[in-house]
Design an enzyme around this catalytic site. Structure first.
Site, PDB file in Angstrom:
ATOM      1  N   ASP A  49       0.828  -1.209   0.000  1.00 13.08           N
ATOM      2  CA  ASP A  49       0.000   0.000   0.000  1.00 13.08           C
ATOM      3  C   ASP A  49       0.863   1.261   0.000  1.00 13.08           C
ATOM      4  O   ASP A  49       0.648   2.174   0.790  1.00 13.08           O
ATOM      5  CB  ASP A  49      -0.940  -0.007   1.213  1.00 13.08           C
ATOM      6  N   LEU A  50       1.832   1.306  -0.905  1.00 13.26           N
ATOM      7  CA  LEU A  50       2.694   2.498  -0.994  1.00 13.26           C
ATOM      8  C   LEU A  50       1.942   3.582  -1.756  1.00 13.26           C
ATOM      9  O   LEU A  50       2.240   3.893  -2.909  1.00 13.26           O
ATOM     10  CB  LEU A  50       4.025   2.149  -1.668  1.00 13.26           C
TER      11      LEU A  50
END
Length: 377
Positions: free
Chosen positions: A230-231
């Site tokens: 979840d960058l």
């Protein structure tokens, strides 16, 4: 971000503590006196930014933290929360700007606490994490330099976790049905009702079908690793490392939110980073080449991995947009935060399909190739 398997039950899994209850929790569990507290936006956990008073003039330790109260569904998987927290500690020790936990009064990295709100006796895992400085990427005028840095970060982070992170709890990161793992784009079938009947739904159905036919059969040829997962533009903090206002140079100062960690593939991480960096860019289709160049400066992709990139980015757009629409039906009071990506996400996904895979890939790959002769310092 939780999978939300049961729509009705999911409504009651998000914690809803008030500031007074959160302040009491920090005192009782961690032995710290809160001097200032405010809520932070979150998807399905509850977060507070807290400042604590130093006791007896003691100077050791940080005085700003994030109180993280995990939703009651994910709190039933303590091994998973343990793995995420141990990974954060590992990455911090490796030099990555990751938060670390302040231990409880009992010397633990987390505590299971009863919630006093909502129906039933819900239990929530509570952690107090160091507060990281910096500005979210979502709030800066992005440029190719920061896209490159984020691509490089994505590869370096996954490589470190996959090659050096050993902890008994890591086995819990095999999350077969986790809706946010990119391998699970086909699971969107069960949430697509939330879109209604429109042109957006038609494109997502196209993504899902192409994903089933062209990506799923190739998964075994991709290189496996542990993904942060979840960058996004709100989970990466940056500081400006130059005084130039016209052409600021940024460095990553913080990596947030490890709750989507799972075993996946290196190419998943670069696809996820590309998709989220597109969100804030005035020229979204060009972004992928800069992120890819940074990623490949650490870990070049194989031909099979490159060939899946367009559908993987499209798949992440679909995941984000469909699950946000689904979750907004459950939490209408949180709709503004949940629909952040949707503001520009639909436009970008539609544009990708309008331009077509071949043209988009040509732009990405030519941009990435241009870095080989003049890679940033």
């Amino acid at each position: 971000m939780s999978s939300g398997n049961d729509r009705q039950a999911q409504t009651f899994t998000k914690p809803a503590l008030g500031e007074r209850e959160a302040t009491e929790l920090v005192d009782r569990v961690f032995g710290l006196k809160v001097s200032w507290i405010r809520p932070l936006p979150s998807y399905d956990d509850q977060n507070f930014h807290v400042r604590v008073s130093r006791n007896n003039g003691a100077a050791e330790g940080a005085d700003e933290y994030v109180l993280k109260i995990t939703n009651s569904e994910d709190s039933q998987e303590p091994d998973l929360i343990e793995a995420q927290t141990q990974a954060m500690m590992f990455l911090s020790a490796e030099g990555f700007p990751s938060a670390t936990p302040h231990l409880t009064k009992d010397g633990n990295i987390m505590s299971l606490e009863s919630g006093d709100t909502g129906p039933g006796n819900k239990k929530y895992i509570v952690r107090l994490l160091t507060y990281l400085p910096g500005t979210p990427v979502a709030k800066i005028a992005t440029n190719s330099q920061i896209f490159y840095e984020i691509g490089k970060l994505a590869a370096s982070l996954d490589k470190a976790l996959s090659e050096k992170f050993y902890h008994p709890s890591a086995k819990s990161l095999h999350r077969g049905q986790f809706i946010w793992n990119l391998a699970n784009v086909p699971l969107l079938d069960q949430y697509i009702y939330a879109l209604g009947q429109n042109k957006y739904r038609e494109v997502v159905e196209q993504v899902i079908e192409q994903f089933k036919g062209k990506v799923i059969p190739k998964l075994s040829s991709f290189r496996a690793c542990i993904n942060h997962g979840d960058l996004n533009d709100h989970n990466i903090l940056v500081d400006s490392s130059s005084a130039s206002l016209e052409n600021p140079q940024y460095k990553v100062s913080g990596i947030l939110d490890f709750s989507d960690m799972s075993y996946g593939y290196y190419v998943f991480e670069v696809a996820i980073a590309i998709m989220y960096m597109m969100i804030e860019s005035p020229d979204p289709l060009s972004v992928g080449g800069h992120v890819l160049a940074g990623f490949e400066s650490v870990l070049p992709l194989t031909e099979e991995e490159r060939g899946a990139l367009f559908l993987l980015v499209s798949g992440r757009f679909s995941q984000s947009l469909v699950i946000a629409a689904h979750t907004a039906l459950l939490y209408p009071e949180n709709e503004e935060y949940l629909m952040i990506t949707a503001k520009t996400g639909w436009k970008h996904l539609m544009k990708m399909f309008e331009v077509g895979q071949e043209a988009v890939e040509k732009t990405w790959f030519e941009t990435a190739r241009s870095y080989t002769s003049h890679a940033p310092a």
